[in-house]
Design a protein around this motif. Structure first.
Motif, PDB file in Angstrom:
ATOM      1  N   SER A 159     -46.620 -21.832  24.626  1.00 29.37           N
ATOM      2  CA  SER A 159     -47.323 -20.581  24.896  1.00 29.37           C
ATOM      3  C   SER A 159     -46.607 -19.843  26.026  1.00 29.37           C
ATOM      4  CB  SER A 159     -48.782 -20.852  25.268  1.00 29.37           C
ATOM      5  OG  SER A 159     -49.497 -19.635  25.407  1.00 29.37           O
ATOM      6  N   HIS A 160     -47.059 -18.638  26.321  1.00 25.68           N
ATOM      7  CA  HIS A 160     -46.445 -17.830  27.374  1.00 25.68           C
ATOM      8  C   HIS A 160     -47.541 -17.090  28.122  1.00 25.68           C
ATOM      9  CE1 HIS A 160     -43.865 -14.889  29.407  1.00 25.68           C
ATOM     10  NE2 HIS A 160     -42.851 -15.702  29.137  1.00 25.68           N
ATOM     11  N   ALA A 161     -47.288 -16.837  29.385  1.00 25.89           N
ATOM     12  CA  ALA A 161     -48.295 -16.176  30.205  1.00 25.89           C
ATOM     13  C   ALA A 161     -48.605 -14.755  29.731  1.00 25.89           C
ATOM     14  CB  ALA A 161     -47.842 -16.150  31.664  1.00 25.89           C
ATOM     15  N   TYR A 162     -47.605 -14.050  29.177  1.00 20.56           N
ATOM     16  CA  TYR A 162     -47.847 -12.653  28.791  1.00 20.56           C
ATOM     17  C   TYR A 162     -46.943 -12.143  27.672  1.00 20.56           C
ATOM     18  CZ  TYR A 162     -43.825 -11.956  31.918  1.00 20.56           C
ATOM     19  OH  TYR A 162     -42.597 -12.032  32.515  1.00 20.56           O
ATOM     20  N   ASP A 163     -45.735 -12.684  27.542  1.00 23.05           N
ATOM     21  CA  ASP A 163     -44.757 -12.094  26.625  1.00 23.05           C
ATOM     22  C   ASP A 163     -44.829 -12.717  25.226  1.00 23.05           C
ATOM     23  OD1 ASP A 163     -42.749 -10.579  25.618  1.00 23.05           O
ATOM     24  OD2 ASP A 163     -41.134 -11.458  26.819  1.00 23.05           O
ATOM     25  N   HIS A 164     -45.961 -12.497  24.571  1.00 23.17           N
ATOM     26  CA  HIS A 164     -46.148 -12.954  23.194  1.00 23.17           C
ATOM     27  C   HIS A 164     -47.150 -12.021  22.521  1.00 23.17           C
ATOM     28  CE1 HIS A 164     -47.207 -15.373  19.708  1.00 23.17           C
ATOM     29  NE2 HIS A 164     -46.162 -16.136  19.955  1.00 23.17           N
ATOM     30  N   PRO A 165     -46.892 -11.580  21.292  1.00 19.82           N
ATOM     31  CA  PRO A 165     -47.787 -10.606  20.648  1.00 19.82           C
ATOM     32  C   PRO A 165     -49.226 -11.100  20.483  1.00 19.82           C
ATOM     33  CG  PRO A 165     -46.123 -11.445  19.115  1.00 19.82           C
ATOM     34  CD  PRO A 165     -45.703 -11.858  20.473  1.00 19.82           C
ATOM     35  N   LEU A 166     -49.423 -12.373  20.234  1.00 18.89           N
ATOM     36  CA  LEU A 166     -50.791 -12.888  20.101  1.00 18.89           C
ATOM     37  C   LEU A 166     -51.520 -12.887  21.441  1.00 18.89           C
ATOM     38  CD1 LEU A 166     -50.199 -15.873  17.652  1.00 18.89           C
ATOM     39  CD2 LEU A 166     -51.488 -13.770  17.158  1.00 18.89           C
ATOM     40  N   ILE A 167     -50.788 -13.165  22.521  1.00 23.86           N
ATOM     41  CA  ILE A 167     -51.367 -13.139  23.860  1.00 23.86           C
ATOM     42  C   ILE A 167     -51.755 -11.710  24.238  1.00 23.86           C
ATOM     43  CG2 ILE A 167     -50.908 -13.549  26.303  1.00 23.86           C
ATOM     44  CD1 ILE A 167     -51.203 -16.139  24.784  1.00 23.86           C
ATOM     45  N   VAL A 188     -58.375   4.668  30.917  1.00 25.60           N
ATOM     46  CA  VAL A 188     -58.540   3.296  31.379  1.00 25.60           C
ATOM     47  C   VAL A 188     -57.468   3.017  32.426  1.00 25.60           C
ATOM     48  CG1 VAL A 188     -57.113   2.343  29.503  1.00 25.60           C
ATOM     49  CG2 VAL A 188     -58.754   0.859  30.687  1.00 25.60           C
ATOM     50  N   VAL A 189     -57.866   2.353  33.510  1.00 26.76           N
ATOM     51  CA  VAL A 189     -56.963   2.048  34.621  1.00 26.76           C
ATOM     52  C   VAL A 189     -56.784   0.539  34.666  1.00 26.76           C
ATOM     53  CG1 VAL A 189     -56.540   2.298  37.098  1.00 26.76           C
ATOM     54  CG2 VAL A 189     -57.884   4.034  35.874  1.00 26.76           C
ATOM     55  N   VAL A 190     -55.516   0.087  34.602  1.00 25.59           N
ATOM     56  CA  VAL A 190     -55.263  -1.351  34.490  1.00 25.59           C
ATOM     57  C   VAL A 190     -54.063  -1.757  35.342  1.00 25.59           C
ATOM     58  CG1 VAL A 190     -53.857  -1.014  32.420  1.00 25.59           C
ATOM     59  CG2 VAL A 190     -54.918  -3.235  32.818  1.00 25.59           C
ATOM     60  N   ALA A 191     -54.193  -2.903  36.014  1.00 31.50           N
ATOM     61  CA  ALA A 191     -53.076  -3.434  36.790  1.00 31.50           C
ATOM     62  C   ALA A 191     -52.038  -4.032  35.844  1.00 31.50           C
ATOM     63  CB  ALA A 191     -53.575  -4.489  37.767  1.00 31.50           C
ATOM     64  N   VAL A 192     -50.774  -4.003  36.280  1.00 29.04           N
ATOM     65  CA  VAL A 192     -49.678  -4.506  35.448  1.00 29.04           C
ATOM     66  C   VAL A 192     -48.884  -5.547  36.221  1.00 29.04           C
ATOM     67  CG1 VAL A 192     -47.678  -3.909  34.051  1.00 29.04           C
ATOM     68  CG2 VAL A 192     -49.493  -2.225  34.389  1.00 29.04           C
ATOM     69  N   GLY A 193     -48.703  -6.719  35.596  1.00 30.45           N
ATOM     70  CA  GLY A 193     -47.804  -7.738  36.124  1.00 30.45           C
ATOM     71  C   GLY A 193     -46.672  -7.906  35.130  1.00 30.45           C
ATOM     72  N   GLY A 194     -46.781  -8.946  34.294  1.00 30.09           N
ATOM     73  CA  GLY A 194     -45.789  -9.115  33.243  1.00 30.09           C
ATOM     74  C   GLY A 194     -45.961  -8.128  32.105  1.00 30.09           C
ATOM     75  N   GLY A 195     -47.178  -7.640  31.918  1.00 29.17           N
ATOM     76  CA  GLY A 195     -47.399  -6.585  30.935  1.00 29.17           C
ATOM     77  C   GLY A 195     -48.217  -6.966  29.722  1.00 29.17           C
ATOM     78  N   GLY A 196     -48.736  -8.198  29.659  1.00 26.12           N
ATOM     79  CA  GLY A 196     -49.536  -8.595  28.497  1.00 26.12           C
ATOM     80  C   GLY A 196     -50.827  -7.808  28.383  1.00 26.12           C
ATOM     81  N   LEU A 197     -51.585  -7.739  29.469  1.00 27.71           N
ATOM     82  CA  LEU A 197     -52.832  -6.977  29.465  1.00 27.71           C
ATOM     83  C   LEU A 197     -52.544  -5.502  29.222  1.00 27.71           C
ATOM     84  CD1 LEU A 197     -55.913  -6.768  29.969  1.00 27.71           C
ATOM     85  CD2 LEU A 197     -55.384  -6.485  32.403  1.00 27.71           C
ATOM     86  N   PHE A 198     -51.547  -4.966  29.915  1.00 28.37           N
ATOM     87  CA  PHE A 198     -51.204  -3.556  29.760  1.00 28.37           C
ATOM     88  C   PHE A 198     -50.818  -3.226  28.326  1.00 28.37           C
ATOM     89  CE2 PHE A 198     -47.703  -0.539  29.418  1.00 28.37           C
ATOM     90  CZ  PHE A 198     -48.355   0.632  29.788  1.00 28.37           C
TER      91      PHE A 198
END
Length: 350
Positions: A159-167, A188-198
């Motif tokens: 698995s990956h913390a953020y860089d996967h389409p299913l995640i 919508v206002v969202v924080a960005v780290g690796g970019g999965g949530l964004f």
């Protein structure tokens, strides 16, 4: 490169229904968030902005990561591709916790790799979710290499913390729920780290015609730097929110989403992140991670090149705040609360 599509979000929504906690929304007191200066040509009646908080830190494992982890494992279960060796990930943060939780729900083993310097409290929490915790090396890169070697040797699902389409698609289900609860949502206002949530939230938001404000700490600006360069690049990481937003490079999915219309990039300084986090505690007794407070800081930071809804998508000078327009409906995602509460300033009792 997989470009996330709205169909991925819809499939994830159906897949994880009943397995995650629906998001709770609460409205910010009217007048608490300043609005942008009105355009002199705007003849609409003056209306205050309407700001909501998405309390996603109340999710299983304390962050939005549970959505992506659940979608990842459910999708592989449905496809019959969950190996006997279980799932593995290198992460001592929210992604590792979510992966262990989702694996436990499916009755499979999660093998989580961490550096030997990982805090004992995180190790204990992971083991509480039934994870097989492996402590390897002094840095995350060594733990990641060991995780990859383990997956190759055992056949465990990586698995990956953020860089996967299913995640990312799992994370995007959050916006679907917000959209259903706030008719006419503008932003919508969202924080960005690796970019999965964004990537997930923005893909769903664009489908519904909702603007996305991507907020990063000034010194954890992987997405903003990629937008400027027009390609993925590595950045230095130095922020109080680096524990959750400290990716050196964003994902290709996130960059693609950010290059579409209706996305603003905002950078906020650490002192404003600390101030926003403290304000949530002082006024609502809500304790969130600095990463979650980063999103709110975009609305509470002083005006500095602040875009509003009528300005171009990506101004040449990076924005330092976001000001909602006349009557604009905004939702701020508070994405996680795995934090040390003793770092909040206690107010004197009367």
């Amino acid at each position: 490169m997989h470009q996330l599509r709205y169909g991925d979000i819809k499939a994830a929504t159906d897949r994880i229904a009943g397995h995650v906690r629906p998001v709770t929304l609460t409205r910010v007191d009217p007048g608490a968030i300043r609005t942008a200066h009105r355009d002199p040509l705007d003849d609409r009646p003056e209306q205050p902005c309407e700001v909501w908080l998405a309390m996603e830190f109340m999710q299983h494992t304390g962050s939005f990561k549970a959505r992506g982890a659940q979608n990842f494992i459910e999708a592989h279960r449905d496809a019959g591709t969950l190996p006997e060796a279980g799932v593995t990930i290198a992460s001592g943060g929210n992604a590792g916790l979510a992966c262990a939780w989702a694996a436990q729900k499916q009755g499979i083993t999660a093998t989580v790799f961490l550096p030997e310097t990982a805090p004992a409290v995180k190790v204990a929490k992971l083991r509480g979710y039934g994870a097989d915790v492996r402590l390897v090396g002094a840095e995350y890169a060594e733990a990641l290499a060991a995780c990859e070697e383990f997956a190759a040797a055992t056949g465990a699902l990586a698995s990956h913390a953020y860089d996967h389409p299913l995640i990312a698609a799992g994370a995007g289900t959050l916006l679907e729920e917000i959209h259903q609860q706030i008719p006419g949502l503008d932003t919508v206002v969202v924080a960005v780290g690796g970019g999965g949530l964004f990537a997930g939230v923005t893909t769903a938001a664009q489908h519904h015609g909702i603007r996305t404000i991507a907020v990063e700490p000034e010194n954890c600006r992987a997405l903003n730097a990629a937008l400027e360069a027009g390609r993925l690049i590595d950045v230095t990481v130095d922020s109080i929110a680096a524990d959750s937003l400290g990716a050196r490079r964003t994902s290709a999915m996130a960059l693609h989403a950010a290059q579409q219309d209706g996305v603003h990039s905002v950078l906020v300084p650490d002192n404003e992140i600390v101030r926003a986090r403290q304000a949530l505690w002082d006024h609502r007794r809500v304790a969130v991670e600095h990463g979650a407070a980063t999103a709110l800081a975009a609305l509470t930071s002083p005006d500095q090149h602040a875009p509003n809804r009528d300005l171009p998508t990506r101004p040449a000078t990076p924005s330092r705040s976001y000001r909602p327009g006349n009557g604009e409906k905004v939702c701020v995602v508070l994405c996680g609360a795995n934090t040390a509460v003793n770092t909040l300033v206690k107010q004197p009792e009367n």
